[in-house]
Motif scaffolding. Structure first.
Motif, PDB file in Angstrom:
ATOM      1  N   LYS A   1     -10.673   9.754   4.492  1.00 22.44           N
ATOM      2  CA  LYS A   1      -9.659   9.139   5.367  1.00 22.44           C
ATOM      3  C   LYS A   1      -9.351   7.707   4.897  1.00 22.44           C
ATOM      4  N   LYS A   2     -10.398   6.966   4.534  1.00 18.63           N
ATOM      5  CA  LYS A   2     -10.182   5.571   4.101  1.00 18.63           C
ATOM      6  C   LYS A   2      -9.363   5.512   2.816  1.00 18.63           C
ATOM      7  N   VAL A   3      -9.561   6.469   1.957  1.00 19.69           N
ATOM      8  CA  VAL A   3      -8.834   6.461   0.684  1.00 19.69           C
ATOM      9  C   VAL A   3      -7.351   6.793   0.895  1.00 19.69           C
ATOM     10  N   VAL A   4      -7.103   7.819   1.689  1.00 17.07           N
ATOM     11  CA  VAL A   4      -5.706   8.262   1.812  1.00 17.07           C
ATOM     12  C   VAL A   4      -4.910   7.468   2.859  1.00 17.07           C
ATOM     13  N   ASP A   5      -5.618   6.824   3.768  1.00 10.58           N
ATOM     14  CA  ASP A   5      -4.928   6.092   4.838  1.00 10.58           C
ATOM     15  C   ASP A   5      -5.679   4.779   5.101  1.00 10.58           C
ATOM     16  N   PRO A   6      -5.626   3.864   4.137  1.00 10.77           N
ATOM     17  CA  PRO A   6      -6.496   2.678   4.200  1.00 10.77           C
ATOM     18  C   PRO A   6      -6.298   1.820   5.447  1.00 10.77           C
ATOM     19  N   ASN A   7      -5.103   1.816   5.985  1.00 12.53           N
ATOM     20  CA  ASN A   7      -4.874   0.972   7.170  1.00 12.53           C
ATOM     21  C   ASN A   7      -4.962   1.752   8.485  1.00 12.53           C
ATOM     22  N   ASN A   8      -5.417   2.972   8.371  1.00 15.20           N
ATOM     23  CA  ASN A   8      -5.564   3.821   9.557  1.00 15.20           C
ATOM     24  C   ASN A   8      -4.295   3.836  10.425  1.00 15.20           C
ATOM     25  N   ILE A   9      -3.200   4.104   9.771  1.00 15.45           N
ATOM     26  CA  ILE A   9      -1.944   4.160  10.546  1.00 15.45           C
ATOM     27  C   ILE A   9      -1.585   5.590  10.951  1.00 15.45           C
ATOM     28  N   MET A  10      -2.195   6.587  10.288  1.00 22.37           N
ATOM     29  CA  MET A  10      -1.756   7.964  10.522  1.00 22.37           C
ATOM     30  C   MET A  10      -2.388   8.562  11.784  1.00 22.37           C
ATOM     31  N   ASN A  11      -1.544   8.829  12.719  1.00 22.02           N
ATOM     32  CA  ASN A  11      -1.922   9.487  13.986  1.00 22.02           C
ATOM     33  C   ASN A  11      -3.274   9.010  14.523  1.00 22.02           C
ATOM     34  N   PRO A  12      -3.464   7.704  14.655  1.00 18.09           N
ATOM     35  CA  PRO A  12      -4.772   7.197  15.066  1.00 18.09           C
ATOM     36  C   PRO A  12      -5.159   7.717  16.455  1.00 18.09           C
ATOM     37  N   GLY A  13      -6.445   7.938  16.597  1.00 22.96           N
ATOM     38  CA  GLY A  13      -6.946   8.414  17.886  1.00 22.96           C
ATOM     39  C   GLY A  13      -6.921   9.915  18.020  1.00 22.96           C
TER      40      GLY A  13
END
Ligand code: SF4
Ligand code: SF4
Lengths: 491, 420
Positions: free
Chosen positions: A473-485
């Motif tokens: 998850k950290k590699v593909v979405d480093p800023n955690n913007i994708m559907n968080p939660g």
């Protein structure tokens, strides 16, 4: 967090018409309008028209650390497309082109927003000898989300879950990078995921937490000229299941094998609450309906297959009548029960599954839907049934044997009035209780899990796997913007 | 062993694509009345699951898109599902009425193609009622009608037509050779569009009536039927107009009205009695209905020596989905020798709207042309030489949007006039 500058920047990507932060527009993305799950918040809805535009949107979201939720219809019974942290909902529906159909390798390449109606309409018109596996979901729902979330198709016995229909994926990662996985990553063919590392797993089962899928290759199947749909009926689900398990191991051209209880079948009719049997078993009504669909290339083959199916049904003392014959034996107002599902009765998929959320005319519905060992499917039903009966809800159960009978899905739906806060509370209670009850069985794993169920599975997963999921998850979405939660990959 | 019928001797034919016919056996619906206010329907809105079934022709081959508003606006709000849930939001005070909300509800031609697809019985049968009720509320709260609609409505009140024309010019189309019978009990209600814009329809209709030697008259007091006012939510104003109309026709001793306009027909036949409570007792006949009767009785004779022509038929929403008339115009067309009727993919209940109704053409020009062009393109794909309809508003819309004359637009009356 959301400023006018961001809206203008997004407008410059897709055009003014296709971005909105008007409450009247964003309202329709803040909740799925079906489930008993809490509402979320959509700040901006946007409709890109290409993968490049999706990339631009993701870049803007990354720059401003704004959550992004990919969306086609927002209906999934787990509320997994409800924006939990606000932000941008990327509504993919403008990207609804069917880009290619390859009849030789039997696949279609679709854009991210193609709906079941789009796909079915296109194939019927242009490739009438081929069919896609289709969900029993409404025509306006998305093909790609269904594949990504392990949705089940009416070719489930033949092809497995939607995930197994996936040949390749093009996606914009949470990082903004455009990737392709499968044979399409290095050629013009979308025939499959082999023999490279199978990276489709970066998107399947992640509930939109890794990226936005902009294209997908999906398997098609030949539409054979002979087909029959049988509907044996038994007094109880327990009685019916052994027949289905035996059939699942018999071949016989079976493309779909479903275990349905009377409550679920009734729900297909959009009956009023006072016209349905809450507990058909108590009334002495038969509770099990088994849908067996088989197809063949030649008449001889078809006859032999049907005869074998009939013989197996007879072994279990169940009448192997066709759907049509069974329906004709039902009271007139119930003849539509299953009829609009199967071609032999003039039906087809996709279908408006209105009963599922509209059974009691309250417009709310949710399920505990799980993948499960075939050994436990009848037990799953009984456990969930007990909870439903305790709360005076008609248990609506449906199970499907998948991929040649290697595993199955089992799910129990409940309905409620979504305009009544008390009913919603009760619905949540029932759902939690069913979930808890079925966990007694090893191997029960919910698909499209709502947020409250996700943690349960996270806790259960072995630590090494959890860490791997977090690292990916950290590699593909480093800023955690994708559907968080949301989802197993979410925080 | 018992014989099973599922093993067919003939290859089993796939019936996919024809399922909607099986759905006539939908479950019992709640008993609801039509023409009520928003509050009356408030417990139906949330039955909607935003499932999107109302966007495409349900269980029909091709699953074609059917909602002009949604296909143009794209966001969920513009489809029926979105509108239902927005209606729920305002009726439960979750959302406030705003200009934007009104704008969404007015960006809809009220063609009702969406309602035909949703299989939830209450929505299927009644959604049109609350689409209207939302407009009524918008008007009450000052958010509707749209400015252009308000302008033409003012003109209707002054000059009895929405076309900014003078009432005194209403009968300018009437050629001197048309014979009227002053004491006739039958009136030809021409309507505003045929009076001012599509006068060919008015002339053809009057000539057909003359050639059939039907005693009829056209009232000098004829005024707008009120449809453009009513359809934009201005019920009170529309009702006033309707009352005056009914009085004028009753005073003139009219017992039957023939109209060549789909909108006037719907308004006189349905809206006047059922919405406004005006039990006028006048028999309202739409021209194709009348022509079919005359063809069947042999009174109307078709000339055999006409050149062959391929045509396609466009179902006007106001007689089709609003009134259930699909076959009569087709039956008339089928009786004309040399006419080859080719259906468009989207026909009858699933017909794509021409985009002029519901006040859309005046207020939302881009949406209106989008809808018209989509239909014209579909008509061209049939290879037809002409798109035939029986509504002056549809005809005018097509004529204004046909660019390169690759297809012509005709009214049924004009076509019939040519062959008798
Ligand atoms: S109106 Fe009917 S078809 Fe349309 S979204 Fe709502 S439930 Fe679905
Ligand atoms: S009435 Fe016509 S334009 Fe309006 S929402 Fe329904 S289908 Fe769309």
């Amino acid at each position: 967090m959301i400023s006018h500058e961001i809206v203008s920047e997004l407008e410059s990507v897709v055009g003014e018409k296709y971005v909105s932060d008007d409450p009247e527009i964003t309202y329709l993305y803040h909740y799925d309008f079906i489930t008993a799950e809490p509402e979320g918040k959509c700040d901006i809805a946007i409709m890109p028209n290409s993968a490049e535009e999706v990339q631009e949107i993701i870049k803007i979201a990354n720059k401003n650390r704004i959550p992004v939720v990919p969306w086609v219809s927002g209906i999934n019974f787990g509320s997994i497309a409800t924006p939990r942290r606000g932000g941008i909902v990327i509504d993919m529906r403008r990207m609804n082109r069917i880009l290619e159909v390859n009849e030789d390798d039997m696949y279609a390449v679709l854009e991210g927003g193609v709906t079941w109606a789009d796909l079915k309409g296109y194939l019927d018109k242009h490739h009438p000898n081929f069919k896609a596996g289709i969900t029993w979901s409404p025509p306006g729902t998305g093909v790609i989300p269904s594949c990504l979330c392990y949705g089940m198709f009416d070719l489930g016995m033949q092809g497995g879950t939607g995930a197994e229909f996936v040949n390749g994926i093009e996606a914009v990662l949470g990082s903004g990078e455009l990737v392709r996985v499968g044979s399409c990553s290095l050629s013009n063919y979308w025939y499959g995921r082999q023999p490279l590392p199978d990276l489709t797993g970066l998107f399947i089962g992640w509930e939109g937490t890794t990226g936005v899928v902009t294209k997908m290759g999906i398997k098609l199947w030949p539409k054979l000229p002979y087909r029959a749909d049988f509907l044996p009926i038994a007094q109880t689900v327990e009685e019916g299941v052994p027949l289905m398990l035996k059939l699942s191991k018999a071949g016989l051209g079976i493309i779909d094998l479903c275990i349905i209880n009377l409550g679920w079948a009734q729900s297909l009719m959009c009956l009023d609450q006072n016209n349905v049997a809450n507990d058909p078993v108590e009334l002495g009504l038969p509770d099990f309906l088994g849908l067996i669909s088989t197809q063949a290339y030649t008449e001889k083959q078809h006859e032999a297959q049907c005869e074998a199916i009939r013989d197996i049904c007879n072994e279990f003392n169940l009448d192997p009548l066709s759907v049509k014959e069974q329906m004709e034996s039902f009271p007139e107002n119930l003849q539509g029960l299953m009829g609009h599902l199967t071609p032999s009765t003039g039906g087809q998929t996709p279908m408006q599954f209105w009963g599922c959320w509209n059974f009691s005319r309250g417009g709310g519905g949710e399920w505990i839907g799980s993948y499960v060992s075939t050994r436990n499917v009848a037990k799953y039903y009984n456990l969930s049934r007990e909870v439903c009966i305790k709360y005076n809800r008609p248990p609506q159960f449906y199970g499907r044997l998948l991929f040649g009978g290697h595993y199955c899905v089992a799910r129990t739906n409940i309905n409620f009035n979504k305009n009544d806060p008390e009913e919603i509370k009760t619905a949540r209670k029932v759902l939690h209780e069913i979930h808890e009850a079925v966990q007694e069985l090893d191997g029960v794993v919910m698909y499209k899990p709502p947020i409250w169920a996700v943690q349960y599975y996270k806790d259960k997963t072995i630590p090494g796997t959890t860490k791997l999921i977090e690292d990916i998850k950290k590699v593909v979405d480093p800023n955690n913007i994708m559907n968080p939660g949301q989802g197993i990959g979410g925080d | 062993m018992e014989e099973i019928n599922t093993v067919e001797k003939e290859p089993i034919e796939y019936l996919e694509g024809k399922g909607i016919t099986k759905l006539t056996k939908v479950a019992t619906q709640q008993k609801l009345d039509r023409n009520k206010n928003l509050d009356y329907y408030k417990d139906i809105f949330y039955q909607c699951g935003k499932c999107g079934t109302c966007r495409t022709a349900y269980h029909e081959e091709g699953w074609a898109r059917i909602c002009p508003s949604g296909e143009f606006g794209k966001f969920e709000a513009y489809y029926l599902g979105g509108k239902n849930l927005l209606a729920w939001a305002v009726s439960s005070e979750t959302l406030k009425w705003t200009e934007k909300l009104a704008n969404i509800f007015y960006q809809c031609s009220l063609c009702l193609a969406c309602t035909q697809q949703c299989q939830i019985p209450e929505i299927h049968n009644f959604a049109g009622e609350w689409l209207m009720a939302m407009r009524e509320d918008a008007v009450k709260l000052g958010f509707g009608p749209m400015p252009e609609q308000a302008r033409y409505s003012e003109h209707v009140l002054k000059e009895n037509n929405p076309y900014m024309e003078k009432h005194a010019d209403r009968l300018n189309w009437l050629p001197s050779h048309i014979k009227q019978t002053p004491d006739a009990k039958l009136a030809y209600f021409v309507g505003c569009t045929s009076s001012y814009r599509e006068q060919g329809i008015a002339i053809a209709t009057a000539e057909i009536l003359n050639s059939l030697q039907v005693d009829f008259k056209i009232l000098e007091e004829e005024k707008c039927c009120s449809s453009p006012v009513y359809m934009t939510g201005q019920t009170e104003k529309a009702k006033e107009i309707a009352e005056n109309n009914v009085k004028a026709y009753k005073d003139a001793g009219i017992e039957q009205i023939i109209t060549s306009c789909a909108g006037c027909y719907r308004t006189w036949k349905d809206t006047y009695p059922n919405k406004f409570g005006l039990d006028h007792g006048i028999e309202i006949t739409h021209l194709p209905e009348f022509l079919l009767k005359k063809l069947s009785s042999g009174e109307l004779k078709i000339n055999n020596n006409k050149t062959p022509m391929k045509i396609t038929y466009h179902d006007p929403c106001h007689i089709g989905r609003h009134m259930g008339i699909y076959e009569q115009p087709r039956d008339v067309l089928r009786r004309i020798p040399g006419i080859e009727l080719i259906e468009m993919d989207r026909n009858r209940q699933n017909a794509w709207c021409c985009g002029s109704g519901g006040g859309v053409r005046s207020a939302f020009n881009e949406l209106s042309s989008f809808a018209a062009n989509e239909r014209i393109q579909e008509a061209k794909e049939t290879t037809a030489e002409a798109i035939v309809s029986c509504c002056p508003f549809c005809l005018n819309q097509f004529k204004n949007n046909i660019k390169n004359n690759k297809i012509q637009a005709l009214d049924l009356s004009e076509l019939v006039k040519r062959v008798i």
